[in-house]
Structure formats: C-alpha cells, structure tokens
Design an enzyme around this catalytic site. Structure first.
Site, PDB file in Angstrom:
ATOM      1  N   ASP A  78     -34.453  -2.323  25.480  1.00 18.22           N
ATOM      2  CA  ASP A  78     -35.763  -3.400  25.554  1.00 18.22           C
ATOM      3  C   ASP A  78     -36.460  -3.349  26.371  1.00 18.22           C
ATOM      4  O   ASP A  78     -38.023  -3.933  26.576  1.00 18.22           O
ATOM      5  CB  ASP A  78     -34.989  -5.352  25.632  1.00 18.22           C
ATOM      6  CG  ASP A  78     -34.290  -5.483  24.794  1.00 18.22           C
ATOM      7  OD1 ASP A  78     -34.152  -5.069  23.527  1.00 18.22           O
ATOM      8  OD2 ASP A  78     -33.987  -6.964  24.293  1.00 18.22           O
ATOM      9  N   CYS A 119     -25.990  -2.740  25.843  1.00 17.72           N
ATOM     10  CA  CYS A 119     -26.841  -3.503  25.798  1.00 17.72           C
ATOM     11  C   CYS A 119     -27.641  -5.099  25.060  1.00 17.72           C
ATOM     12  O   CYS A 119     -27.197  -5.414  23.832  1.00 17.72           O
ATOM     13  CB  CYS A 119     -28.325  -2.888  25.960  1.00 17.72           C
ATOM     14  SG  CYS A 119     -28.424  -2.069  27.141  1.00 17.72           S
ATOM     15  N   ASP A 120     -28.638  -6.128  25.064  1.00 14.69           N
ATOM     16  CA  ASP A 120     -29.036  -7.384  24.567  1.00 14.69           C
ATOM     17  C   ASP A 120     -28.480  -7.774  22.874  1.00 14.69           C
ATOM     18  O   ASP A 120     -27.868  -7.859  22.515  1.00 14.69           O
ATOM     19  CB  ASP A 120     -31.092  -6.736  24.652  1.00 14.69           C
ATOM     20  CG  ASP A 120     -31.097  -6.842  26.670  1.00 14.69           C
ATOM     21  OD1 ASP A 120     -30.483  -6.245  26.375  1.00 14.69           O
ATOM     22  OD2 ASP A 120     -31.822  -7.967  26.795  1.00 14.69           O
ATOM     23  N   LYS A 121     -29.369  -6.990  22.114  1.00 14.51           N
ATOM     24  CA  LYS A 121     -28.665  -6.945  21.291  1.00 14.51           C
ATOM     25  C   LYS A 121     -27.734  -6.735  19.889  1.00 14.51           C
ATOM     26  O   LYS A 121     -27.631  -6.624  19.159  1.00 14.51           O
ATOM     27  CB  LYS A 121     -29.995  -6.696  19.923  1.00 14.51           C
ATOM     28  CG  LYS A 121     -31.079  -7.348  20.590  1.00 14.51           C
ATOM     29  CD  LYS A 121     -31.683  -8.388  21.231  1.00 14.51           C
ATOM     30  CE  LYS A 121     -32.801  -8.981  21.823  1.00 14.51           C
ATOM     31  NZ  LYS A 121     -32.756  -8.277  22.869  1.00 14.51           N
ATOM     32  N   GLU A 444     -39.814  -9.977  23.120  1.00 14.06           N
ATOM     33  CA  GLU A 444     -39.717 -10.762  24.792  1.00 14.06           C
ATOM     34  C   GLU A 444     -40.983 -10.494  25.510  1.00 14.06           C
ATOM     35  O   GLU A 444     -41.604  -9.287  25.089  1.00 14.06           O
ATOM     36  CB  GLU A 444     -38.283 -10.118  25.576  1.00 14.06           C
ATOM     37  CG  GLU A 444     -37.456 -10.350  25.238  1.00 14.06           C
ATOM     38  CD  GLU A 444     -36.222  -9.928  25.855  1.00 14.06           C
ATOM     39  OE1 GLU A 444     -36.586  -8.659  26.294  1.00 14.06           O
ATOM     40  OE2 GLU A 444     -34.747  -9.576  25.339  1.00 14.06           O
ATOM     41  N   SER A 470     -37.400 -12.574  28.370  1.00  9.00           N
ATOM     42  CA  SER A 470     -36.340 -11.643  28.680  1.00  9.00           C
ATOM     43  C   SER A 470     -35.335 -12.839  29.904  1.00  9.00           C
ATOM     44  O   SER A 470     -35.060 -12.844  30.065  1.00  9.00           O
ATOM     45  CB  SER A 470     -36.707 -10.334  29.981  1.00  9.00           C
ATOM     46  OG  SER A 470     -35.358 -10.024  30.613  1.00  9.00           O
TER      47      SER A 470
END
Length: 555
Positions: A78, A119-121, A444, A470
């Site tokens: 991201d 990480c994020d997703k 984001e 974020s």
C-alpha cells in the site's frame, strides 16, 4: 483425507506421476498434503522474507508427518501504491486473493493450509478464503518492521513510514528542508516487515491472535527476530495437529471470536480498515456484523495501548511488554474466553500469562488512555449507513467540530489543493467519488492526511470521505461514508460552504440541510459514469457492495 482424490486408486496413476515430478515418493500417499500459501514478493517489504520463513513452516509440517507444498498469491504494498492510480487496486486485490486461495486449495485437494502474509489486504483476503474453504488452517505473518532511528546515538528518535509521509507536508510548509527529508527517508524503514506502527497490516496480524486463527506472538514478534522463524516452525507443526483434530475455520471464526477481535481492536486503537475487513470476514462466515456492534464494543472497552500513529510507541515496544497475550490478559474480563482456537484450546488458556511488563505500553484497565475504544462509527444524515474514525488518533479539540465544506471529487484534486495550502482553518475537506464503486477501489488517502499533519493543520481541519484512510492516518479523518457518492449517497449532495457538524463522542456526522434539500440535490445529479471502463477495476466497480457491508462482491 481430501487429498486421496489426487493420489489414491488406479485411476490416479497420472496424478501420482505428476506428483512424483515435484518430489513426492510412494511414502507420501498416506500422508496429509498441506498447502503453504505464501504471498512472497520482492517489492513488498513485509513479504520479501517470506520464502525464508516458509522453509521453517515446511520443516514444521514434515516434523509431524505431513507433505508441504508451497504455492503463491499476489500482494500489493500500500505504501508504494499510495497517492497514484495504483492504489485503486489495493482493496480490490483482497477479493482476488480470497478467490485464488479457493482455487489453489480446491484444484490441488489440500488437506490443510498454512497461510503466510503480512500486509494490509493479504491477511484479510486469506482469512476470507479460509472461511470459504473451511479446511484446517493456521495463519503466520512475516512480523512487523522495526522502527527506524533518526539522529545521533544518544538523541535518536523512533520514526516510521508515517513520519516520512508527514515530512512531505513539513517540506511543503517550509518547516523542513529537502535534505532533512532525504535523511529521514533513508532510515525510516530499516528492513523487512510490515510497517512499524499500529497500521492496518499489524492491526490484522494482532487481531488474528484474538480470532484464534494464529499462534501467540503472530502480531508482534519482529520480522528480523529469530523467534519469528521459530513461530513459523510451530505453525507448520500446529497445522498437522489441526488436521488430526479436524479443527476448521468455522469452528474458530465465530461470533465470539469476532467479538474478541473487536475488543482487542478497540483497546489498541487499531486501523479503521479493520472494520471493513472484519465485516467482510463475517460475511464469508455468514455471521451478522452490523456497524452498530463496533460502537457497542467500543463503549465497554477502554483504550489501553497508544502506538503510532496515535503515540510514539511501536509494535516492537508492544512485543517487549508481553505482546497480544499480555493485552488480552488485561482484557480477560471483557473477552469471551471459551472461544475455540486453532491450538485446540479455548482462548482463555492462551491469555493466562503474566501482566504487561510495561504499564505505559499496555496500561491497566484502571488507568486507560481513554475510557472507550479507539475506533468509532458515526451515523447521521451525511452517513445513514455509517462511517468510521480512529478516535484514538484525533486531537481532543477536534472531537467536536463544525465547519464549512470544501468539496473535491477526487483525491488528486484534494492533494493538489493541500499542497498549495488552498484551505482555511476550521473547514471540513470532503473527498468524494472515492468509494468502492466510485473510485473505483476505495483508495487510501494517506497523502492528504499526512500532508495536513506535516503542515500542523490536523488540529484545525477535518476530512470526510467515502474512500479510506490508511492505518497510519491521524487527525479528524472520517472515512467509509456510506452510501458513497457513486450510489447517490448524501455526500454527493454537498456543495462548498455547506455546514458540516462532527460530534465523535455522540457518534454523529450531520450536514445542516433538510432531508428534502438533500433529496432535491441528489435527484438533479447525472447518472454516475464509472471512471474505469475496462479490466478488473470495471468488473469490481460493477460488482462491489457498500463499505458498510465490507465492500465485498454482491451475490
């Protein structure tokens, strides 16, 4: 075993021939096949070391008599995708990851799965896939990045990626030189791991412990710590136990475990994106997850950890203080301790640890940073289906705010205006047509919030958007406004100068317009035209649901 359909019987001789080509022997036909689903990538700092950790996972599988096969999914960084068209792909990648997990596991008839992500997703995408498949599984993350150090040995201060984003605003304001920015840039991200604060990646990896789907230490042991490899080995060993005991995700990911994850989230002041992801996981599991539940849990959960971006501490500090088991030990009276875990034990047995060794990193319930949780859901005539704000990272003077709207129809418009300081103290900057459908992809917008913070304006200006912020965002940044502008939600009716009232303690977001006036303005709008006409993002825009429902694909 499920894998028998590819390895047993005369008619499976062709299958066995192919399996021999990848290293299997006749001794393997009676052993469980374990998929090690890895999101290794050389461009994602949180994932660049996952191949090395996968060796430990596979060793753990073999130690208990399993046959491991490492396979891969995609991953988006991201931070690298931020503030350009690439960010449109970040949230949509979650759905591809969930689908690819399903495809890999079903096509190859695995008996159990170890998921490797940071990480994020990627973590929520894998969790969604795990629930959908309902095969025995264990999650293991790559671990958090250490904070960077800026300055001399005796005067060094901890910094992270958010510090760099905010420094861009400081340079634009003339408060920092470009040379100073370059020095910060060089030290802020010192090595592999998910960015060092309580941002989205680390939030989800910590919540995985409360969900019961990951082993203790998953959320906080640093990526460069040798304990991380030991944890990976134990995860490989534990999947064999889960297969033997037939512990499946739907036994673990229940209404009780979601309650526990929310409670931990509120106590830590996690990323607002966690609400989006928990809703999507609940959707896959068929569990009701109204946004009002977030406020109910927040009302009863004190905020006891204040990590970056809300404070100066980082995940490594939380790890030294005892990690997530120590936080859950403090919260034990608020948790549903009978919830099952992948360890084959109820959660209550995993939080019977000593209290925190640092009462500032993990405060006791009797002395919290705030009496309620770090995330709030706001409702009102501007967000009938709800919106979200990271209360823990909002300055006290901005918890209640009224100001005229300054409206932008894209992130690019808003960022350009902020860089030119084309805003006034007291305003509410509105960024719309950035929702799941309208963006498309619900970008984001860390650039916008960090610019304001770097300029020192985050205590004077609020942001409201149907897009996302974020986990590194701080300030009165209110996201996920639902319905979104592309679905003709009330945010589409706003005009410059409309008075917007924000009352976070009362959980309200209102515009001083009558219901009739909002309806008249909405009716006068043209039909929404998707910004992207072809490819995956067009298909995503056509099929995605509201953020209030987790931004999942509609049935």
């Amino acid at each position: 075993m499920q894998s028998d359909i590819v390895k047993k019987g005369i008619e499976r001789a062709p299958h066995r021939s192919l399996l021999r080509a990848v290293g299997c022997s006749s001794d393997d036909w009676d052993r469980p096949f374990i998929g090690v689903i890895n999101s290794f990538s050389e461009i994602v700092p949180g994932h660049i070391h996952l191949q090395r950790l996968a060796v430990s996972v596979k060793d753990g599988v073999r130690s208990r008599g399993g046959v491991p096969f490492e396979v891969n999914t995609i991953a988006v960084c991201d931070g690298i995708a931020m503030n350009h068209p690439g960010m449109r792909y970040s949230l949509p990648s979650r759905e591809i990851i969930a689908d690819s997990v399903e495809i890999l596991a079903r096509a190859h008839a695995f008996d159990g799965l170890v998921f490797m992500a940071s990480c994020d997703k990627v973590v929520p995408g894998m969790l969604m896939g795990a629930v959908r498949l309902n095969l025995p599984c264990v999650f293991v993350s790559g671990g958090p990045m250490l904070a960077g150090r800026l300055g001399g040995r005796d005067s060094a201060r901890a910094v992270d990626l958010m510090t760099v984003f905010e420094a861009v605003g400081a340079v634009a304001k003339g408060k920092m030189t470009e040379a100073e920015l370059e020095e910060l840039e060089k030290v802020a991200c010192p090595g592999c791991g998910s960015c060092a604060g309580m941002f989205t990646a680390n939030t989800m990896n910590c919540l995985s412990e409360a969900l019961g789907i990951a082993l203790p230490g998953n959320g906080t042991i640093p990526a460069v710590d040798e304990r991380r490899a030991q944890l990976a080995y134990r995860a490989g060993s534990q999947i064999m136990e889960a297969v033997a005991l037939d512990i499946r995700p739907r036994d673990v990911l229940t209404g009780d475990s979601l309650h526990n994850a929310l409670t931990l989230d509120m106590a830590m002041g996690g990323s607002t994106n966690s609400v989006l992801h928990l809703a999507a996981i609940a959707h896959e599991a068929g569990i009701d997850f109204p946004l009002s539940l977030v406020n109910r849990v927040s009302d009863s959960t004190p905020h006891i950890c204040r990590l970056s971006p809300a404070g100066d501490q980082h995940i490594e500090d939380l790890d030294r203080a005892g990690g997530i088991p120590a936080v859950m030990h403090e919260l034990s009276g608020l948790l549903r301790l009978k919830a099952q875990t992948v360890m084959g034990k109820p959660l209550g047995e995993l939080v019977e640890t000593p209290a925190s060794v640092n009462s500032e990193v993990i405060r006791p319930l009797s002395r919290p940073y705030a009496s309620t949780g770090g995330i709030s859901i706001l409702f009102g005539n501007l967000a009938p289906e709800g919106c979200v704000v990271k209360t823990a990272a909002v300055a006290s003077e901005m918890l209640v705010h009224s100001g005229p709207a300054r409206v932008f129809d894209s992130e690019e418009q808003a960022t350009a205006a902020i860089m030119k300081e084309e805003f006034r103290s007291g305003e509410v900057m509105v960024i719309r047509y950035e929702g799941p459908r309208g963006g498309p992809g619900m970008r984001e917008m860390l650039a916008a919030t960090s610019l304001l913070s770097g300029m020192g304006a985050d205590r004077e200006v609020a942001l409201v958007t149907d897009g996302r912020f974020s986990g590194a965002t701080r300030g009165a940044a209110i996201g996920h406004v639902s319905p979104e502008a592309a679905d003709k939600g009330p945010i589409a009716a706003l005009r410059n100068g409309d008075l917007i009232n924000i009352d976070i303690p009362a959980r309200r977001l209102e515009v001083e317009l009558s219901k009739e006036e909002i309806a008249q303005r909405i009716d006068s709008l043209p039909v929404f035209e998707p910004r992207v006409k072809t490819g995956y993002l067009r298909r995503y825009s056509d099929g995605v649901s509201s953020a209030s429902a987790g931004a999942v694909f509609r049935p």
